[in-house]
Write a protein that holds these residues in place. Structure first.
Motif, PDB file in Angstrom:
ATOM      1  N   GLU A  98      -7.325  -5.528  10.235  1.00 49.80           N
ATOM      2  CA  GLU A  98      -5.902  -5.174  10.236  1.00 49.80           C
ATOM      3  C   GLU A  98      -5.320  -5.493   8.866  1.00 49.80           C
ATOM      4  OE1 GLU A  98      -1.900  -7.363  11.696  1.00 49.80           O
ATOM      5  OE2 GLU A  98      -3.369  -7.046  13.292  1.00 49.80           O
ATOM      6  N   PRO A  99      -4.685  -4.516   8.209  1.00 46.78           N
ATOM      7  CA  PRO A  99      -4.078  -4.814   6.910  1.00 46.78           C
ATOM      8  C   PRO A  99      -2.898  -5.768   7.056  1.00 46.78           C
ATOM      9  CG  PRO A  99      -3.489  -2.596   7.622  1.00 46.78           C
ATOM     10  CD  PRO A  99      -4.456  -3.142   8.640  1.00 46.78           C
ATOM     11  N   THR A 100      -2.766  -6.682   6.105  1.00 47.31           N
ATOM     12  CA  THR A 100      -1.626  -7.597   6.096  1.00 47.31           C
ATOM     13  C   THR A 100      -0.635  -7.219   4.995  1.00 47.31           C
ATOM     14  OG1 THR A 100      -2.807  -9.168   4.696  1.00 47.31           O
ATOM     15  CG2 THR A 100      -2.921  -9.528   7.089  1.00 47.31           C
ATOM     16  N   SER A 101      -0.969  -6.160   4.258  1.00 45.37           N
ATOM     17  CA  SER A 101      -0.111  -5.684   3.180  1.00 45.37           C
ATOM     18  C   SER A 101      -0.315  -4.181   3.033  1.00 45.37           C
ATOM     19  CB  SER A 101      -0.485  -6.385   1.867  1.00 45.37           C
ATOM     20  OG  SER A 101       0.083  -5.721   0.760  1.00 45.37           O
ATOM     21  N   GLU A 102       0.726  -3.492   2.620  1.00 45.53           N
ATOM     22  CA  GLU A 102       0.610  -2.060   2.349  1.00 45.53           C
ATOM     23  C   GLU A 102      -0.311  -1.795   1.159  1.00 45.53           C
ATOM     24  OE1 GLU A 102       4.466  -0.270   1.957  1.00 45.53           O
ATOM     25  OE2 GLU A 102       5.100  -0.955   3.948  1.00 45.53           O
ATOM     26  N   GLU A 103      -0.574  -2.831   0.355  1.00 49.65           N
ATOM     27  CA  GLU A 103      -1.437  -2.692  -0.816  1.00 49.65           C
ATOM     28  C   GLU A 103      -2.906  -2.951  -0.494  1.00 49.65           C
ATOM     29  OE1 GLU A 103       0.418  -5.559  -3.275  1.00 49.65           O
ATOM     30  OE2 GLU A 103       2.276  -4.425  -3.396  1.00 49.65           O
ATOM     31  N   SER A 104      -3.208  -3.272   0.733  1.00 46.98           N
ATOM     32  CA  SER A 104      -4.579  -3.536   1.164  1.00 46.98           C
ATOM     33  C   SER A 104      -5.409  -2.258   1.137  1.00 46.98           C
ATOM     34  CB  SER A 104      -4.531  -4.115   2.589  1.00 46.98           C
ATOM     35  OG  SER A 104      -5.707  -3.865   3.293  1.00 46.98           O
ATOM     36  N   THR A 105      -6.689  -2.393   0.799  1.00 48.67           N
ATOM     37  CA  THR A 105      -7.576  -1.219   0.849  1.00 48.67           C
ATOM     38  C   THR A 105      -7.675  -0.684   2.274  1.00 48.67           C
ATOM     39  OG1 THR A 105      -9.539  -2.607   1.058  1.00 48.67           O
ATOM     40  CG2 THR A 105      -8.954  -1.899  -1.159  1.00 48.67           C
ATOM     41  N   ILE A 106      -7.530  -1.538   3.270  1.00 47.89           N
ATOM     42  CA  ILE A 106      -7.577  -1.086   4.667  1.00 47.89           C
ATOM     43  C   ILE A 106      -6.314  -0.277   4.991  1.00 47.89           C
ATOM     44  CG2 ILE A 106      -7.629  -1.831   7.090  1.00 47.89           C
ATOM     45  CD1 ILE A 106     -10.329  -2.082   5.567  1.00 47.89           C
ATOM     46  N   ALA A 107      -5.176  -0.695   4.490  1.00 52.02           N
ATOM     47  CA  ALA A 107      -3.944   0.091   4.691  1.00 52.02           C
ATOM     48  C   ALA A 107      -4.091   1.468   4.057  1.00 52.02           C
ATOM     49  CB  ALA A 107      -2.737  -0.642   4.121  1.00 52.02           C
ATOM     50  N   ASN A 108      -4.654   1.517   2.866  1.00 48.64           N
ATOM     51  CA  ASN A 108      -4.875   2.800   2.188  1.00 48.64           C
ATOM     52  C   ASN A 108      -5.856   3.665   2.973  1.00 48.64           C
ATOM     53  OD1 ASN A 108      -3.151   2.087   0.088  1.00 48.64           O
ATOM     54  ND2 ASN A 108      -4.798   1.227  -1.137  1.00 48.64           N
ATOM     55  N   PHE A 109      -6.907   3.057   3.486  1.00 51.72           N
ATOM     56  CA  PHE A 109      -7.890   3.785   4.288  1.00 51.72           C
ATOM     57  C   PHE A 109      -7.235   4.402   5.518  1.00 51.72           C
ATOM     58  CE2 PHE A 109     -10.881   4.001   7.809  1.00 51.72           C
ATOM     59  CZ  PHE A 109     -11.970   4.651   7.254  1.00 51.72           C
ATOM     60  N   ILE A 110      -6.457   3.604   6.246  1.00 51.99           N
ATOM     61  CA  ILE A 110      -5.788   4.093   7.465  1.00 51.99           C
ATOM     62  C   ILE A 110      -4.805   5.209   7.121  1.00 51.99           C
ATOM     63  CG2 ILE A 110      -4.185   3.465   9.324  1.00 51.99           C
ATOM     64  CD1 ILE A 110      -5.606   0.697   9.385  1.00 51.99           C
ATOM     65  N   GLU A 111      -4.092   5.062   6.015  1.00 52.63           N
ATOM     66  CA  GLU A 111      -3.132   6.100   5.618  1.00 52.63           C
ATOM     67  C   GLU A 111      -3.841   7.426   5.331  1.00 52.63           C
ATOM     68  OE1 GLU A 111      -0.144   6.868   1.930  1.00 52.63           O
ATOM     69  OE2 GLU A 111       0.005   4.898   2.913  1.00 52.63           O
ATOM     70  N   ARG A 112      -5.003   7.355   4.671  1.00 56.53           N
ATOM     71  CA  ARG A 112      -5.739   8.572   4.313  1.00 56.53           C
ATOM     72  C   ARG A 112      -6.537   9.153   5.479  1.00 56.53           C
ATOM     73  NH1 ARG A 112      -7.838   5.365   0.482  1.00 56.53           N
ATOM     74  NH2 ARG A 112      -9.942   5.883   1.137  1.00 56.53           N
ATOM     75  N   ARG A 113      -7.167   8.286   6.282  1.00 62.57           N
ATOM     76  CA  ARG A 113      -8.134   8.762   7.277  1.00 62.57           C
ATOM     77  C   ARG A 113      -7.801   8.386   8.712  1.00 62.57           C
ATOM     78  NH1 ARG A 113     -13.888   7.697   4.272  1.00 62.57           N
ATOM     79  NH2 ARG A 113     -13.384   8.898   2.423  1.00 62.57           N
ATOM     80  N   GLY A 114      -6.851   7.500   8.903  1.00 61.94           N
ATOM     81  CA  GLY A 114      -6.555   7.016  10.242  1.00 61.94           C
ATOM     82  C   GLY A 114      -7.453   5.851  10.610  1.00 61.94           C
ATOM     83  N   GLU A 115      -7.215   5.306  11.778  1.00 65.45           N
ATOM     84  CA  GLU A 115      -8.023   4.189  12.247  1.00 65.45           C
ATOM     85  C   GLU A 115      -9.451   4.670  12.521  1.00 65.45           C
ATOM     86  OE1 GLU A 115      -5.316   1.210  14.732  1.00 65.45           O
ATOM     87  OE2 GLU A 115      -5.278   3.246  15.563  1.00 65.45           O
TER      88      GLU A 115
END
Length: 137
Positions: A57-74
């Motif tokens: 779970e991303p803890t920041s909008e700057e996280s690589t996981i947040a970027n991944f979810i934004e581009r590809r979804g969960e």
């Protein structure tokens, strides 16, 4: 070289919303939850046979996981391969022309040393090399 698939990383928006599926529906034991501040994620490890699932779970909008979810979804983010001598494995990958995201190991969840291969060098799969530190006694 590769000992096993250590874990499969799954990007999620919310551990709180997602965990009941894994623990109540799939009946997988929750091993631990921890925050990896340097990677801006909170992770939950679940046991699935001899392999673990790592919910990220991303803890920041700057996280690589947040970027991944934004581009590809969960969904599935990476496959972690358990190795010994991670520095030697990184050197070996580079000798074979594999592009590494991490040229040197960095700290990961559970006290492991980790290094990612670039997915363009692995047919679109993000592989993580993962060396668990030996604990004494």
């Amino acid at each position: 070289m590769i000992k096993k698939i250590d874990h499969i990383g799954i990007a999620v928006m919310s551990l709180e919303a997602t965990l009941p599926f894994y623990t109540e529906v799939l009946k997988l034991p929750l091993l631990k939850i921890e925050e990896v501040v340097s990677q801006k994620v909170k992770v939950a490890f679940l046991q699935a046979g001899e392999t673990k699932l790592e919910l990220l779970e991303p803890t920041s909008e700057e996280s690589t996981i947040a970027n991944f979810i934004e581009r590809r979804g969960e969904g599935i983010h990476h496959v972690a391969l358990g190795v010994e001598s991670i520095e030697a494995r990184i050197a070996e990958m580079k000798e074979h022309g594999i592009r590494m995201i991490d040229e040197v190991p960095r700290p990961g969840a559970g006290g492991a040393d980790i290094a990612f291969m670039h997915p363009k060098s692995a047919s679109g799969v993000l592989f993580e090399l993962c060396e668990k530190k030996q604990t004494k006694g």
